[in-house]
Design a protein around this motif. Structure first.
Motif, PDB file in Angstrom:
ATOM      1  N   LEU A 193      -9.516  -8.473   4.401  1.00  0.00           N
ATOM      2  CA  LEU A 193     -10.764  -8.876   5.056  1.00  0.00           C
ATOM      3  C   LEU A 193     -10.868  -8.296   6.465  1.00  0.00           C
ATOM      4  O   LEU A 193     -11.950  -7.890   6.897  1.00  0.00           O
ATOM      5  N   ALA A 194      -9.741  -8.259   7.179  1.00  0.00           N
ATOM      6  CA  ALA A 194      -9.746  -7.631   8.504  1.00  0.00           C
ATOM      7  C   ALA A 194     -10.130  -6.155   8.389  1.00  0.00           C
ATOM      8  O   ALA A 194     -10.811  -5.612   9.263  1.00  0.00           O
ATOM      9  N   GLY A 195      -9.703  -5.522   7.303  1.00  0.00           N
ATOM     10  CA  GLY A 195     -10.103  -4.141   7.076  1.00  0.00           C
ATOM     11  C   GLY A 195     -11.601  -3.992   6.908  1.00  0.00           C
ATOM     12  O   GLY A 195     -12.201  -3.031   7.399  1.00  0.00           O
ATOM     13  N   THR A 196     -12.236  -4.949   6.232  1.00  0.00           N
ATOM     14  CA  THR A 196     -13.688  -4.868   6.052  1.00  0.00           C
ATOM     15  C   THR A 196     -14.426  -5.070   7.380  1.00  0.00           C
ATOM     16  O   THR A 196     -15.467  -4.454   7.614  1.00  0.00           O
ATOM     17  N   VAL A 197     -13.881  -5.917   8.251  1.00  0.00           N
ATOM     18  CA  VAL A 197     -14.468  -6.092   9.587  1.00  0.00           C
ATOM     19  C   VAL A 197     -14.375  -4.784  10.363  1.00  0.00           C
ATOM     20  O   VAL A 197     -15.310  -4.384  11.069  1.00  0.00           O
ATOM     21  N   ASN A 244     -10.727   4.437   9.138  1.00  0.00           N
ATOM     22  CA  ASN A 244      -9.633   4.908   8.294  1.00  0.00           C
ATOM     23  C   ASN A 244      -8.306   4.215   8.591  1.00  0.00           C
ATOM     24  O   ASN A 244      -7.746   3.540   7.721  1.00  0.00           O
ATOM     25  N   VAL A 245      -7.819   4.378   9.806  1.00  0.00           N
ATOM     26  CA  VAL A 245      -6.468   3.920  10.137  1.00  0.00           C
ATOM     27  C   VAL A 245      -6.292   2.433   9.871  1.00  0.00           C
ATOM     28  O   VAL A 245      -5.383   2.012   9.129  1.00  0.00           O
ATOM     29  N   ILE A 246      -7.153   1.621  10.454  1.00  0.00           N
ATOM     30  CA  ILE A 246      -7.009   0.164  10.311  1.00  0.00           C
ATOM     31  C   ILE A 246      -7.342  -0.304   8.886  1.00  0.00           C
ATOM     32  O   ILE A 246      -6.505  -0.946   8.240  1.00  0.00           O
ATOM     33  N   PRO A 247      -8.538  -0.003   8.349  1.00  0.00           N
ATOM     34  CA  PRO A 247      -8.849  -0.562   7.029  1.00  0.00           C
ATOM     35  C   PRO A 247      -7.996   0.020   5.904  1.00  0.00           C
ATOM     36  O   PRO A 247      -7.552  -0.718   5.017  1.00  0.00           O
ATOM     37  N   PHE A 248      -7.764   1.336   5.897  1.00  0.00           N
ATOM     38  CA  PHE A 248      -6.953   1.918   4.839  1.00  0.00           C
ATOM     39  C   PHE A 248      -5.544   1.312   4.822  1.00  0.00           C
ATOM     40  O   PHE A 248      -5.004   0.991   3.763  1.00  0.00           O
ATOM     41  N   THR A 249      -4.967   1.161   6.024  1.00  0.00           N
ATOM     42  CA  THR A 249      -3.599   0.641   6.102  1.00  0.00           C
ATOM     43  C   THR A 249      -3.539  -0.823   5.695  1.00  0.00           C
ATOM     44  O   THR A 249      -2.659  -1.235   4.922  1.00  0.00           O
ATOM     45  N   LEU A 250      -4.449  -1.625   6.219  1.00  0.00           N
ATOM     46  CA  LEU A 250      -4.444  -3.056   5.901  1.00  0.00           C
ATOM     47  C   LEU A 250      -4.694  -3.287   4.410  1.00  0.00           C
ATOM     48  O   LEU A 250      -4.053  -4.144   3.787  1.00  0.00           O
TER      49      LEU A 250
END
Length: 302
Positions: free
Chosen positions: A162-166, A81-87
């Protein structure tokens, strides 16, 4: 990967889930016209957590106990949530929502590769390796060679998505290692709660106090992507998983992007470059190869 025949109910739920997630890119982009990306995510995880805990209470599902479980929720919240949603929300400030959805489809490709690297029972077979390679070619094509040559804010936004997908892919591994055995609805509620504990204070500090004195258009967008595309979507996801199996859930990945592209073009008048469509076609082909069923059917037909 589990493959089952898909019933009419499963198809209807798959279409509903793809529609919910496909439209989330549009609703988030609408909200970003008035609120910041961190605040947008704080709304998403906060309200969705409340709804899912209400569902857990109504169903009287057993509550998790022990520090290890809550550490699992925290890690899952950060990675899923935190990383992918924000990115992805930040990336949508600079690239079309349809293109964001195309990059989001790369989650399954990264998931196969990361699972093979980190999980002993997930082997990267030759077929999967070919699918991953084709999928990566699709990502590069969607980004565009010109954006790889001249790095700018658009390039940075694409890389952020893309970083969010990782991060999504890493979350899948984390869930298997840390949250196995929990009712999925409880795991989702705990994950979103941990995310809210991070995102609400962060939004307050970075973007200012959170309030609901917003335009009706923004309010409705928030209501949609928090309650529909997050809380309800998670419940639908686990229902489809139980009915159709994990293999058939990959179909949702392919169905989300066309919906997001059409809605972005219709509502926001977004236009994507031809390379974006070519990139998605390659990504879709990579996912089909990874899935393997079409290849098996073609072989059987010979």
């Amino acid at each position: 990967m589990t493959h089952r025949s898909i019933s009419t109910e499963s198809w209807l739920l798959l279409i509903a889930l793809a529609t919910l997630w496909g439209a989330s890119f549009l609703s988030i982009r609408i909200a970003l016209d008035e609120i910041g990306p961190i605040t947008a995510v704080a709304h998403r995880v906060g309200w969705a957590a409340l709804v899912l805990w209400a569902y857990v209470a109504l169903r009287r599902l057993p509550l998790p106990r022990g520090r290890r479980v809550w550490v699992g929720f925290l890690g899952m919240g950060v990675l899923n949530n935190v990383i992918p949603f924000t990115l992805m929300a930040w990336g949508q400030l600079y690239i079309p929502s349809g293109l964001t959805s195309i990059f989001n489809a790369a989650t399954a490709v990264f998931g196969v590769l990361i699972a093979a690297l980190l999980l002993s029972d997930e082997r990267l077979t030759p077929r999967k390796a070919i699918g991953v390679a084709v999928g990566f070619a699709g990502v590069v094509t969607a980004i565009g060679v010109e954006n790889l040559r001249s790095f700018d804010i658009t390039s940075l936004a694409q890389l952020a998505v893309l970083a969010g997908t990782v991060s999504y892919a890493l979350a899948g591994v984390w869930a298997r290692k840390r949250l196995a055995g929990l009712a999925p609805q409880v795991a989702a509620a705990g994950m979103l709660s941990a995310s809210a504990l991070i995102m609400i204070p962060l939004a307050w500090v970075v973007e200012g106090p959170i309030n609901l004195d917003l335009q009706p258009r923004t309010i409705w967008a928030i209501v949609y992507y928090t309650l529909g595309a997050t809380a309800l979507a998670y419940l639908l996801y686990y229902r489809v998983l139980a009915l159709a199996g994990s293999g058939n859930l990959m179909l949702v990945t392919l169905m989300i992007t066309p919906i997001a592209i059409v809605l972005g073009a219709w509502v926001l008048d977004e236009q994507l470059a031809p390379n974006a469509y070519t990139g998605f076609a390659l990504l879709a082909l990579g996912l089909v190869i990874i899935d393997g069923r079409l290849i098996d059917r073609l072989r059987a037909a010979r």
